[in-house]
Design an enzyme around this catalytic site. Structure first.
Site, PDB file in Angstrom:
ATOM      1  N   ASP A 288       0.878  -1.178  -0.016  1.00 31.46           N
ATOM      2  CA  ASP A 288      -0.004  -0.016  -0.268  1.00 31.46           C
ATOM      3  C   ASP A 288       1.075   1.234   0.038  1.00 31.46           C
ATOM      4  OD1 ASP A 288      -2.687   1.531   0.514  1.00 31.46           O
ATOM      5  OD2 ASP A 288      -1.596   1.730   2.549  1.00 31.46           O
ATOM      6  N   LEU A 289       0.253   2.485  -0.273  1.00 29.95           N
ATOM      7  CA  LEU A 289       1.404   3.606  -0.569  1.00 29.95           C
ATOM      8  C   LEU A 289       0.990   4.537   0.748  1.00 29.95           C
ATOM      9  CD1 LEU A 289       3.220   5.026  -2.187  1.00 29.95           C
ATOM     10  CD2 LEU A 289       1.440   6.135  -3.459  1.00 29.95           C
ATOM     11  N   ASP A 290       0.021   5.196   0.899  1.00 28.46           N
ATOM     12  CA  ASP A 290      -0.233   6.051   1.865  1.00 28.46           C
ATOM     13  C   ASP A 290      -0.456   5.432   3.189  1.00 28.46           C
ATOM     14  OD1 ASP A 290      -0.677   8.454   0.094  1.00 28.46           O
ATOM     15  OD2 ASP A 290      -2.698   7.658  -0.210  1.00 28.46           O
TER      16      ASP A 290
ATOM     17  N   THR B  51       1.883  10.509   3.872  1.00 29.29           N
ATOM     18  CA  THR B  51       0.967  11.351   2.997  1.00 29.29           C
ATOM     19  C   THR B  51      -0.424  11.347   3.774  1.00 29.29           C
ATOM     20  OG1 THR B  51       0.553   9.449   1.543  1.00 29.29           O
ATOM     21  CG2 THR B  51       1.817  11.533   0.523  1.00 29.29           C
TER      22      THR B  51
ATOM     23  N   LYS C  78      -8.642   6.468   6.007  1.00 31.71           N
ATOM     24  CA  LYS C  78      -7.640   5.698   5.485  1.00 31.71           C
ATOM     25  C   LYS C  78      -7.785   4.496   4.522  1.00 31.71           C
ATOM     26  CE  LYS C  78      -4.245   7.208   9.003  1.00 31.71           C
ATOM     27  NZ  LYS C  78      -3.682   6.733  10.177  1.00 31.71           N
TER      28      LYS C  78
ATOM     29  N   SER D  82      -2.343   0.418  -4.272  1.00 31.70           N
ATOM     30  CA  SER D  82      -2.938   1.710  -3.588  1.00 31.70           C
ATOM     31  C   SER D  82      -4.174   2.241  -4.262  1.00 31.70           C
ATOM     32  CB  SER D  82      -1.838   2.826  -3.797  1.00 31.70           C
ATOM     33  OG  SER D  82      -2.484   3.945  -3.345  1.00 31.70           O
ATOM     34  N   ALA D  83      -5.101   2.587  -3.457  1.00 29.06           N
ATOM     35  CA  ALA D  83      -6.340   3.136  -3.604  1.00 29.06           C
ATOM     36  C   ALA D  83      -6.194   4.617  -4.408  1.00 29.06           C
ATOM     37  CB  ALA D  83      -7.251   3.453  -2.538  1.00 29.06           C
TER      38      ALA D  83
ATOM     39  N   ASN E 227      -3.288   9.458  -7.451  1.00 31.63           N
ATOM     40  CA  ASN E 227      -2.104  10.410  -7.479  1.00 31.63           C
ATOM     41  C   ASN E 227      -0.858   9.420  -7.059  1.00 31.63           C
ATOM     42  OD1 ASN E 227      -3.571  12.720  -7.634  1.00 31.63           O
ATOM     43  ND2 ASN E 227      -4.429  12.474  -5.663  1.00 31.63           N
TER      44      ASN E 227
ATOM     45  N   LYS F 271     -10.909  -0.990  -2.034  1.00 31.42           N
ATOM     46  CA  LYS F 271     -10.923  -1.786  -0.944  1.00 31.42           C
ATOM     47  C   LYS F 271     -12.281  -1.547  -0.015  1.00 31.42           C
ATOM     48  CE  LYS F 271      -6.010  -0.699  -0.956  1.00 31.42           C
ATOM     49  NZ  LYS F 271      -4.969   0.063  -0.173  1.00 31.42           N
TER      50      LYS F 271
ATOM     51  N   GLU G 256      -0.230  -3.110   4.752  1.00 32.37           N
ATOM     52  CA  GLU G 256      -1.381  -2.401   4.546  1.00 32.37           C
ATOM     53  C   GLU G 256      -1.363  -1.638   6.001  1.00 32.37           C
ATOM     54  OE1 GLU G 256      -3.854  -0.728   3.852  1.00 32.37           O
ATOM     55  OE2 GLU G 256      -4.160  -1.599   1.563  1.00 32.37           O
ATOM     56  N   ASP G 257      -1.697  -0.443   6.081  1.00 31.28           N
ATOM     57  CA  ASP G 257      -2.050   0.416   7.154  1.00 31.28           C
ATOM     58  C   ASP G 257      -3.913   0.707   7.554  1.00 31.28           C
ATOM     59  OD1 ASP G 257      -2.555   2.312   5.191  1.00 31.28           O
ATOM     60  OD2 ASP G 257      -2.431   3.890   6.566  1.00 31.28           O
TER      61      ASP G 257
HETATM   62 MG    MG Z   1      -2.866   2.981   3.374  1.00 32.01          MG
END
Ligand code: MG
Length: 219
Positions: A9-11, A17, A45, A114-115, A118, A145, A169-170
């Site tokens: 996952d990214l953010d 971010t 999130k 990632s969702a 950007n 998700k 994942e967070d």
């Molecule tokens: Mg995340």
């Protein structure tokens, strides 16, 4: 189990971010005349932009037309882009670059799940775009998700079975998505809120430490 695909996952996992999403939504809430706390932000999130707006409006007790919602989502994204256009590799979370390099060195594919729409800009700005074999983000999927599409697409493209994938994942929605298709779900963050995960680490440094022992023993 011989793992073949590490999906990130990214953010909130690789890049810090989430605070910029919060600041941008906070400006929108302020303009609409209600307050929006950091605790409220936890509910956003991993959630897509439009679903995040729906949650925000429910917190403010507002209901808007589809057209107004499109306009506000675009406005939020404008604020968010102002923030992320200025980010640098300093905003990578601890251990992010190291764990991507580590999984490559062990022969696994490294994917993004990632969702965010950007994600490309964020990967370029933080200097990790070249570290991925496969990038799946909010522009590639039709379902958000906890639907697992954002994770299954990289496995499908590379013809890797789902049980050979590890997801980092967070968000609760992301952990549910990974578990629903039999991927190993690794939570990064608070063990209480991520209790559905197979394993939880406070950060990627500790996750990397665990997998360096685990993969040495099993490979
Ligand atoms: Mg995340």
């Amino acid at each position: 189990m011989k793992y073949q695909n590490a999906i990130f996952d990214l953010d909130g996992v690789l890049v810090d971010t989430a605070k910029y999403h919060y600041l941008a939504w906070n400006k929108i809430a302020g303009r609409l005349g209600f307050s929006f706390t950091q605790q409220d932000n936890e509910r956003l999130k991993g959630v897509s932009r439009m679903d995040s707006l729906k949650i925000l409006l429910s917190i403010g007790g507002l209901s808007l037309t589809d057209e107004e919602m499109q306009r506000i989502a675009a406005e939020k994204n404008g604020y968010y882009l102002d923030y992320i256009s200025r980010i640098t590799p300093d905003e990578l979370l601890a251990g992010a670059k190291e764990i991507l390099v580590f999984f490559h060195s062990k022969g696994l594919n490294v994917s993004l799940g990632s969702a965010s729409k950007n994600s490309r800009l964020i990967l370029e700005k933080t200097g990790i775009a070249q570290d991925f074999d496969c990038i799946i983000d909010g522009n590639c999927v039709t379902k958000a998700k906890p639907d697992p599409q954002v994770f299954t697409q990289s496995a499908d493209r590379m013809q890797i079975s789902y049980c050979a994938c590890i997801v980092f994942e967070d968000s609760v929605a992301g952990i549910q998505a990974a578990k629903s298709v039999g991927m190993l779900a690794v939570g990064i963050g608070d063990p209480q809120s991520l209790r559905q995960a197979d394993k939880v680490f406070p950060d990627l440094l500790q996750a990397k430490q665990y997998f360096s022992h685990y993969l040495t023993e099993s490979y």
